[in-house]
Design an enzyme around this catalytic site. Sequence first.
Site, PDB file in Angstrom:
ATOM      1  CG  HIS A   1      16.783 -27.591   7.177  1.00  0.00           C
ATOM      2  ND1 HIS A   1      16.466 -28.247   8.183  1.00  0.00           N
ATOM      3  CD2 HIS A   1      16.822 -28.335   6.140  1.00  0.00           C
ATOM      4  CE1 HIS A   1      16.518 -29.585   7.819  1.00  0.00           C
ATOM      5  NE2 HIS A   1      16.647 -29.919   6.581  1.00  0.00           N
TER       6      HIS A   1
ATOM      7  CG  HIS B   1       9.505 -30.558   1.765  1.00  0.00           C
ATOM      8  ND1 HIS B   1       9.999 -31.294   0.806  1.00  0.00           N
ATOM      9  CD2 HIS B   1       9.863 -31.151   2.922  1.00  0.00           C
ATOM     10  CE1 HIS B   1      11.016 -32.085   1.181  1.00  0.00           C
ATOM     11  NE2 HIS B   1      10.703 -31.967   2.593  1.00  0.00           N
TER      12      HIS B   1
HETATM   13  P1  2AM Z   1      14.862 -32.106   4.866  1.00  0.00           P
HETATM   14  O1  2AM Z   1      15.254 -32.159   3.321  1.00  0.00           O
HETATM   15  O2  2AM Z   1      13.984 -31.206   5.153  1.00  0.00           O
HETATM   16  O3  2AM Z   1      16.288 -32.517   5.498  1.00  0.00           O
HETATM   17  C1  2AM Z   1      11.595 -36.156   2.487  1.00  0.00           C
HETATM   18  O4  2AM Z   1      12.407 -37.315   2.464  1.00  0.00           O
HETATM   19  C2  2AM Z   1      12.190 -35.287   3.895  1.00  0.00           C
HETATM   20  O5  2AM Z   1      12.228 -36.037   5.003  1.00  0.00           O
HETATM   21  C3  2AM Z   1      13.591 -34.819   3.299  1.00  0.00           C
HETATM   22  O6  2AM Z   1      13.244 -33.481   2.559  1.00  0.00           O
HETATM   23  C4  2AM Z   1      14.216 -34.829   4.648  1.00  0.00           C
HETATM   24  O7  2AM Z   1      14.193 -33.329   5.243  1.00  0.00           O
HETATM   25  C5  2AM Z   1      13.463 -35.784   5.431  1.00  0.00           C
HETATM   26  N1  2AM Z   1      14.344 -36.955   5.763  1.00  0.00           N
HETATM   27  C6  2AM Z   1      14.546 -37.975   4.732  1.00  0.00           C
HETATM   28  N2  2AM Z   1      15.291 -38.843   4.971  1.00  0.00           N
HETATM   29  C7  2AM Z   1      15.556 -38.761   6.302  1.00  0.00           C
HETATM   30  C8  2AM Z   1      16.125 -39.155   7.332  1.00  0.00           C
HETATM   31  N3  2AM Z   1      16.805 -40.504   7.130  1.00  0.00           N
HETATM   32  N4  2AM Z   1      16.142 -38.742   8.816  1.00  0.00           N
HETATM   33  C9  2AM Z   1      15.431 -37.547   9.044  1.00  0.00           C
HETATM   34  N5  2AM Z   1      14.912 -36.842   7.940  1.00  0.00           N
HETATM   35  C10 2AM Z   1      14.847 -37.362   6.737  1.00  0.00           C
END
Ligand code: 2AM
Length: 193
Positions: free
Chosen positions: A131, A45
């Site tokens: 991304h 996503h």
């Molecule tokens: P990303 O994969 O696009 O980098 C669901 O967990 C989504 O939230 C993940 O796919 C990640 O995005 C984002 N995410 C998870 N943990 C996070 C954090 N601690 N800080 C910022 N974004 C986070």
Amino acid sequence: MPESKRLFIAIEIPASVQQNIGVLSAALRKADDYGLSWVKASNIHLTLKFLGETPVSTLEKIEVGMANAAANSSPFEITLSGCGCFPSPARPRVLWLGMQADARLGQLQRGVDEALVDAGFAREKKPFSAHLTLARVPDTCPTTTSQKIYTQLVTLDTRHLGSFTATEITLFQSVLSRFGAQYTPLYRCRLGK
Ligand code: 2AM
């Protein structure tokens, strides 16, 4: 303790594009003799905002914020292209695919960020870097290994992964377990008035 959910707001990727990404990801996994944490194709996503553990009492305000941000946008095209890693090729921790979209993508992300201030969420400090995460590198993985897989990624052709029209934003609940993350859509909001 109030009930809480781990939440994030994202643009969903059509299944056909996820499948294309899955094929690329599977090719890359062959070069992974360490065991990175690969994102399941159906879980891929485009995150707009990560909210983290959030009291369920805040859900209504989040939905109002999302509706306002979505109303101020309109559907736009996203074309997958390119790849990269965070934080740097010298030390890859997250491998990702990139995309091209017009200014509405950045405007939508800023709109969501701003609209959620009223719900109590701090504005993002870092600039948005759109991304699609393919894999995360465990802390224990040697840098030489993650560099090697990243080097493979950059050799792959990412020009045929596809395009789609972003028409809505989705509030997801994320449940983490040892079997991986499970994402459940809780609320969807169409772009445009
Ligand atoms: P990303 O994969 O696009 O980098 C669901 O967990 C989504 O939230 C993940 O796919 C990640 O995005 C984002 N995410 C998870 N943990 C996070 C954090 N601690 N800080 C910022 N974004 C986070």
